[in-house]
Design an enzyme around this catalytic site. Structure first.
Site, PDB file in Angstrom:
ATOM      1  CD  GLU A   1      19.956  50.091  74.699  1.00 45.33           C
ATOM      2  OE1 GLU A   1      20.535  49.420  75.580  1.00 45.33           O
ATOM      3  OE2 GLU A   1      18.721  50.142  74.605  1.00 45.33           O
TER       4      GLU A   1
ATOM      5  CE1 TYR B   1      20.392  44.706  74.927  1.00 46.32           C
ATOM      6  CE2 TYR B   1      21.888  46.559  75.244  1.00 46.32           C
ATOM      7  CZ  TYR B   1      20.617  46.011  75.320  1.00 46.32           C
ATOM      8  OH  TYR B   1      19.577  46.780  75.772  1.00 46.32           O
TER       9      TYR B   1
ATOM     10  CG  ASP C   1      18.081  44.205  78.800  1.00 45.40           C
ATOM     11  OD1 ASP C   1      17.244  43.269  78.890  1.00 45.40           O
ATOM     12  OD2 ASP C   1      17.800  45.383  79.084  1.00 45.40           O
TER      13      ASP C   1
END
Length: 341
Positions: free
Chosen positions: A45, A128, A146
């Site tokens: 990520e 996030y 996202d």
């Protein structure tokens, strides 16, 4: 407008995901009982922020081969980490990666927290990333949003507010679709749908499993979403990169300051990058020759970087040109290639 049946929408998309999920090196194998390693989720990520899957994948594979656990990554020397990151861009991510790995190793015994709140407390981990790791690695019902998810949600609900102002609304709407059932798979299903079907341009609506729920498709103009506000003009700066060789096949590099653009990375000697005339002060006296210029675009400005070449000596990090090309950020690699041309 909202999808008429959230339960049916979720089941339809999860069924599609079960059949069409992308095979990615950071994901658990399809049908695996064990959840994905949180270290792999977190590392992927961080790498995927502002970076495409094809570009990030070989970096991820090299990192995992070299540092298979978060404890291994925590022990790496700063320079080695920054060199391994070279070419991925957005180098603050590498500094955050290092700080987070050391916090997990030093403060948590090498074990990632398994809640959003615990993950958010780690250095360099934002909302996030915390949601993504919580959902995908620990199956927590986190709202993972996202760019792909924003696009899917904006079309499902035909959100009229332009980006970036629409982001709170899109996150709220995405949250209405989150449930306790398979939250990790749900997050990845939305991402895969946005990446492979609900594309930014020419969305493949005839292949979309949830097109019957999509308000934008019902309007007949799905590719108009998400609506985007007009972008401000990107400032343009100029600079000079100084390519100094020693006659032994080596090139002079410098370590950039830890803070600021490309902080902590090795680079070619260069002055300030600024609008108007560039800083033309060479790092050492030599017979400098103009080798042209390269163009590069950063997030907040574009850059014309002139390239000057000479032979000489000095107190630098002398490195073979092949090693330099593998360790330099893209903008300096471009300049070195220009110097070689």
């Amino acid at each position: 407008m909202s999808p008429p049946d959230t339960t049916t929408l979720r089941q339809t998309l999860l069924d599609w995901y079960d059949a069409h999920a992308r095979t990615l090196p950071w994901r658990a194998a399809r049908g695996a009982v064990k959840r994905t390693d949180p270290y792999r989720v977190w590392l992927s990520e961080v790498m995927l922020q502002q970076t495409t899957v094809p570009h990030a994948t070989p970096y991820f594979e090299r990192f995992i081969a070299r540092w298979p656990t978060v404890n291994d990554l925590a022990a790496v020397e700063d320079g080695d980490l920054m060199a391994a990151w070279a070419g991925l861009g957005y180098y603050a991510r590498a500094r955050n990666l290092k700080a987070c790995a050391r916090a997990v190793a030093g403060d948590h015994g090498g074990v990632f927290p398994d809640t959003e709140a615990g993950l958010l407390a780690l250095p360099g981990v934002g909302a996030y990333t915390a949601a993504a790791v919580a959902a995908i690695a620990f199956d927590r019902p986190a709202n993972v949003v996202d760019g792909n998810v924003e696009r899917v949600v904006s079309r499902l609900f035909a959100v009229q507010t332009p980006l970036p102002a629409a982001r709170p609304e899109l996150k709220r709407l995405a949250g209405t679709l989150v449930a306790d059932d398979r939250p990790g798979d749900w997050a990845q299903a939305l991402m895969d749908l946005g990446s492979t079907v609900c594309r930014p341009k020419s969305p493949l609506c005839l292949m979309c499993p949830v097109s019957g729920f999509c308000a934008a498709r019902a309007e007949g103009q799905p590719d108009l979403y998400p609506i985007k506000a007009a972008k401000a003009a990107r400032p343009h700066r100029q600079g000079i990169a100084w390519v100094l060789r020693d006659g032994l096949g080596r090139v002079a590099l410098v370590r950039r300051p830890d803070k600021g653009l490309l902080g902590g990375m090795v680079g070619l000697p260069t002055g300030d990058w600024r609008e108007g005339e560039p800083d033309a002060t060479p790092p050492v006296a030599a017979d400098w020759v103009d080798a042209g210029a390269v163009e590069h675009v950063f997030t907040h400005f574009s850059l014309t970087l002139g390239v000057r070449v000479a032979q000489g000596s000095g107190d630098f990090l002398w490195t073979s040109e092949a090693e330099a090309l593998s360790a330099l950020p893209t903008v300096f690699a471009k300049a070195l290639i220009r110097a070689c041309g």
